[in-house]
Design a protein around this motif. Sequence first.
Motif, PDB file in Angstrom:
ATOM      1  N   THR A 261       0.853  -1.185   0.000  1.00  0.00           N
ATOM      2  CA  THR A 261       0.000   0.000   0.000  1.00  0.00           C
ATOM      3  C   THR A 261       0.886   1.231   0.000  1.00  0.00           C
ATOM      4  O   THR A 261       1.662   1.446   0.939  1.00  0.00           O
ATOM      5  CB  THR A 261      -0.935   0.027   1.227  1.00  0.00           C
ATOM      6  OG1 THR A 261      -1.729  -1.159   1.254  1.00  0.00           O
ATOM      7  CG2 THR A 261      -1.846   1.247   1.172  1.00  0.00           C
ATOM      8  N   VAL A 262       0.769   2.021  -1.045  1.00  0.00           N
ATOM      9  CA  VAL A 262       1.505   3.284  -1.156  1.00  0.00           C
ATOM     10  C   VAL A 262       0.508   4.424  -0.970  1.00  0.00           C
ATOM     11  O   VAL A 262      -0.523   4.469  -1.651  1.00  0.00           O
ATOM     12  CB  VAL A 262       2.214   3.403  -2.514  1.00  0.00           C
ATOM     13  CG1 VAL A 262       2.857   4.783  -2.672  1.00  0.00           C
ATOM     14  CG2 VAL A 262       3.265   2.307  -2.661  1.00  0.00           C
ATOM     15  N   THR A 263       0.823   5.325  -0.059  1.00  0.00           N
ATOM     16  CA  THR A 263      -0.064   6.442   0.264  1.00  0.00           C
ATOM     17  C   THR A 263       0.680   7.759   0.101  1.00  0.00           C
ATOM     18  O   THR A 263       1.781   7.921   0.625  1.00  0.00           O
ATOM     19  CB  THR A 263      -0.591   6.335   1.703  1.00  0.00           C
ATOM     20  OG1 THR A 263      -1.211   5.061   1.896  1.00  0.00           O
ATOM     21  CG2 THR A 263      -1.610   7.423   1.995  1.00  0.00           C
ATOM     22  N   VAL A 264       0.073   8.662  -0.647  1.00  0.00           N
ATOM     23  CA  VAL A 264       0.602  10.017  -0.789  1.00  0.00           C
ATOM     24  C   VAL A 264      -0.423  10.978  -0.208  1.00  0.00           C
ATOM     25  O   VAL A 264      -1.603  10.939  -0.577  1.00  0.00           O
ATOM     26  CB  VAL A 264       0.887  10.372  -2.257  1.00  0.00           C
ATOM     27  CG1 VAL A 264       1.371  11.824  -2.376  1.00  0.00           C
ATOM     28  CG2 VAL A 264       1.924   9.431  -2.850  1.00  0.00           C
ATOM     29  N   VAL A 265       0.015  11.823   0.709  1.00  0.00           N
ATOM     30  CA  VAL A 265      -0.850  12.829   1.325  1.00  0.00           C
ATOM     31  C   VAL A 265      -0.216  14.194   1.081  1.00  0.00           C
ATOM     32  O   VAL A 265       0.975  14.379   1.333  1.00  0.00           O
ATOM     33  CB  VAL A 265      -1.005  12.583   2.837  1.00  0.00           C
ATOM     34  CG1 VAL A 265      -1.897  13.666   3.460  1.00  0.00           C
ATOM     35  CG2 VAL A 265      -1.594  11.198   3.104  1.00  0.00           C
ATOM     36  N   THR A 274      -5.597  12.781  -0.290  1.00  0.00           N
ATOM     37  CA  THR A 274      -4.973  11.485  -0.028  1.00  0.00           C
ATOM     38  C   THR A 274      -5.124  10.589  -1.247  1.00  0.00           C
ATOM     39  O   THR A 274      -6.223  10.442  -1.792  1.00  0.00           O
ATOM     40  CB  THR A 274      -5.615  10.796   1.187  1.00  0.00           C
ATOM     41  OG1 THR A 274      -5.491  11.640   2.336  1.00  0.00           O
ATOM     42  CG2 THR A 274      -4.939   9.469   1.474  1.00  0.00           C
ATOM     43  N   VAL A 275      -4.014  10.013  -1.675  1.00  0.00           N
ATOM     44  CA  VAL A 275      -4.006   9.018  -2.759  1.00  0.00           C
ATOM     45  C   VAL A 275      -3.520   7.707  -2.154  1.00  0.00           C
ATOM     46  O   VAL A 275      -2.412   7.626  -1.627  1.00  0.00           O
ATOM     47  CB  VAL A 275      -3.074   9.440  -3.908  1.00  0.00           C
ATOM     48  CG1 VAL A 275      -3.006   8.330  -4.967  1.00  0.00           C
ATOM     49  CG2 VAL A 275      -3.542  10.746  -4.533  1.00  0.00           C
ATOM     50  N   GLU A 276      -4.350   6.680  -2.227  1.00  0.00           N
ATOM     51  CA  GLU A 276      -4.004   5.372  -1.677  1.00  0.00           C
ATOM     52  C   GLU A 276      -4.038   4.346  -2.803  1.00  0.00           C
ATOM     53  O   GLU A 276      -5.057   4.166  -3.470  1.00  0.00           O
ATOM     54  CB  GLU A 276      -4.986   4.983  -0.573  1.00  0.00           C
ATOM     55  CG  GLU A 276      -4.571   3.764   0.221  1.00  0.00           C
ATOM     56  CD  GLU A 276      -5.509   3.521   1.390  1.00  0.00           C
ATOM     57  OE1 GLU A 276      -5.304   4.132   2.446  1.00  0.00           O
ATOM     58  OE2 GLU A 276      -6.452   2.729   1.226  1.00  0.00           O
ATOM     59  N   TYR A 277      -2.908   3.657  -2.994  1.00  0.00           N
ATOM     60  CA  TYR A 277      -2.746   2.732  -4.112  1.00  0.00           C
ATOM     61  C   TYR A 277      -2.296   1.385  -3.571  1.00  0.00           C
ATOM     62  O   TYR A 277      -1.247   1.272  -2.938  1.00  0.00           O
ATOM     63  CB  TYR A 277      -1.718   3.303  -5.087  1.00  0.00           C
ATOM     64  CG  TYR A 277      -1.522   2.523  -6.368  1.00  0.00           C
ATOM     65  CD1 TYR A 277      -2.570   1.852  -6.990  1.00  0.00           C
ATOM     66  CD2 TYR A 277      -0.269   2.487  -6.987  1.00  0.00           C
ATOM     67  CE1 TYR A 277      -2.379   1.160  -8.163  1.00  0.00           C
ATOM     68  CE2 TYR A 277      -0.066   1.798  -8.168  1.00  0.00           C
ATOM     69  CZ  TYR A 277      -1.127   1.135  -8.749  1.00  0.00           C
ATOM     70  OH  TYR A 277      -0.938   0.436  -9.924  1.00  0.00           O
ATOM     71  N   GLU A 278      -3.105   0.318  -3.824  1.00  0.00           N
ATOM     72  CA  GLU A 278      -2.819  -1.014  -3.294  1.00  0.00           C
ATOM     73  C   GLU A 278      -2.651  -2.011  -4.443  1.00  0.00           C
ATOM     74  O   GLU A 278      -3.292  -1.892  -5.484  1.00  0.00           O
ATOM     75  CB  GLU A 278      -3.948  -1.500  -2.385  1.00  0.00           C
ATOM     76  CG  GLU A 278      -4.098  -0.717  -1.094  1.00  0.00           C
ATOM     77  CD  GLU A 278      -5.187  -1.305  -0.208  1.00  0.00           C
ATOM     78  OE1 GLU A 278      -5.767  -2.347  -0.611  1.00  0.00           O
ATOM     79  OE2 GLU A 278      -5.459  -0.737   0.856  1.00  0.00           O
ATOM     80  N   ALA A 279      -1.801  -2.998  -4.197  1.00  0.00           N
ATOM     81  CA  ALA A 279      -1.616  -4.094  -5.153  1.00  0.00           C
ATOM     82  C   ALA A 279      -1.453  -5.391  -4.379  1.00  0.00           C
ATOM     83  O   ALA A 279      -0.698  -5.457  -3.409  1.00  0.00           O
ATOM     84  CB  ALA A 279      -0.391  -3.846  -6.038  1.00  0.00           C
ATOM     85  N   GLN A 280      -2.175  -6.426  -4.813  1.00  0.00           N
ATOM     86  CA  GLN A 280      -2.130  -7.731  -4.166  1.00  0.00           C
ATOM     87  C   GLN A 280      -1.914  -8.805  -5.227  1.00  0.00           C
ATOM     88  O   GLN A 280      -2.828  -9.181  -5.966  1.00  0.00           O
ATOM     89  CB  GLN A 280      -3.447  -7.992  -3.425  1.00  0.00           C
ATOM     90  CG  GLN A 280      -3.582  -9.403  -2.854  1.00  0.00           C
ATOM     91  CD  GLN A 280      -2.643  -9.650  -1.690  1.00  0.00           C
ATOM     92  OE1 GLN A 280      -2.736  -8.985  -0.669  1.00  0.00           O
ATOM     93  NE2 GLN A 280      -1.744 -10.602  -1.842  1.00  0.00           N
ATOM     94  N   PRO A 281      -0.675  -9.320  -5.360  1.00  0.00           N
ATOM     95  CA  PRO A 281      -0.423 -10.368  -6.367  1.00  0.00           C
ATOM     96  C   PRO A 281      -1.175 -11.648  -6.018  1.00  0.00           C
ATOM     97  O   PRO A 281      -1.407 -11.960  -4.844  1.00  0.00           O
ATOM     98  CB  PRO A 281       1.097 -10.572  -6.282  1.00  0.00           C
ATOM     99  CG  PRO A 281       1.634  -9.358  -5.602  1.00  0.00           C
ATOM    100  CD  PRO A 281       0.560  -8.900  -4.677  1.00  0.00           C
TER     101      PRO A 281
END
Length: 311
Positions: A261-265, A274-281
């Motif tokens: 989870t990458v979060t930019v505030v 707030t930008v929240e970007y998640e990735a689940q392989p």
Amino acid sequence: MARKAYPRRARVTGALMLLVALGAAGCTGDPAAEDSPDAKPAGGQATTAQAEPGKYQTLPQPCRAVETGTLDAMLPGLAELDQEQRQKAYEGTSSVTYDSDRRTGCRWKVDSADAGHLLRIDFERVVSYSASVSDDARAQAVYGDRMKEADLPLPSDPREEQPERRADDSAKTDRDEARATAPADEAGQGASPETSEKPGKGEEEKEKGKGTGKSEEPADETVDPSAPAEGLEPRLLQQLADDAFIDDQLTTSSSGSGQRTVTVVFRTSNVIVTVEYEAQPKQVAEVPDSASMQEKARELAGLLAERLSDV
């Protein structure tokens, strides 16, 4: 006996005369004093300056704030959907809020054969209810709370020096001055050439280790696999809006795969985004790439900052 009636005109005339007398008494003050900028209002209390309102009074539509090209890059599973499903996915899902003038948000979630991706954006317009605190100042305090939640230290004043450090530096300076001023031939004080040139125990060990090929540093240092690479750790972002930071967290499952989870505030005036970007392989023992995800999240944050400037 009948009551004597007084003329009504006489009573009215008396009242007018009283008003004229009061007006004349009120004009005896200094007109220049009344027009003076230092003059105080009735009661002797000076007016208090009101804090300035924030730049933003409205918020953009969150589900329309991200272009389809950006969504294609951040959500690879969109390419695997048919046209109707893709169009619905582009629309996103609005966040449930009770006041759209104060807070809005949208999320997009798309699964592919390789991984699942989720993107969420949030706009918060901060309003101060104190006459002495501006909206911008209140938003900066809220942003500071977000930094604490991410375990990022608040920016410190470089002029502030720790007392312990000052004490250590002072003691070191005193010792250096004492050595420089001490007589070399003072009995019992100066060290003999033989004593001063003789290496200590630690130096002897280093001399023995030379030429053996052994490293002085321990070779069994453990590296946390969940920690981002150097330069990608949670940090402040200097060239984004008024204030900004990025956070990167990896949660590893028992199978070895990880959800990143990458979060930019960032804060611009009285709005916090707030930008929240998640990735689940979906593959076992696979971990999302930190550098790629951070780059995409930062690019989107920059686009949102530009979009806010047009509101």
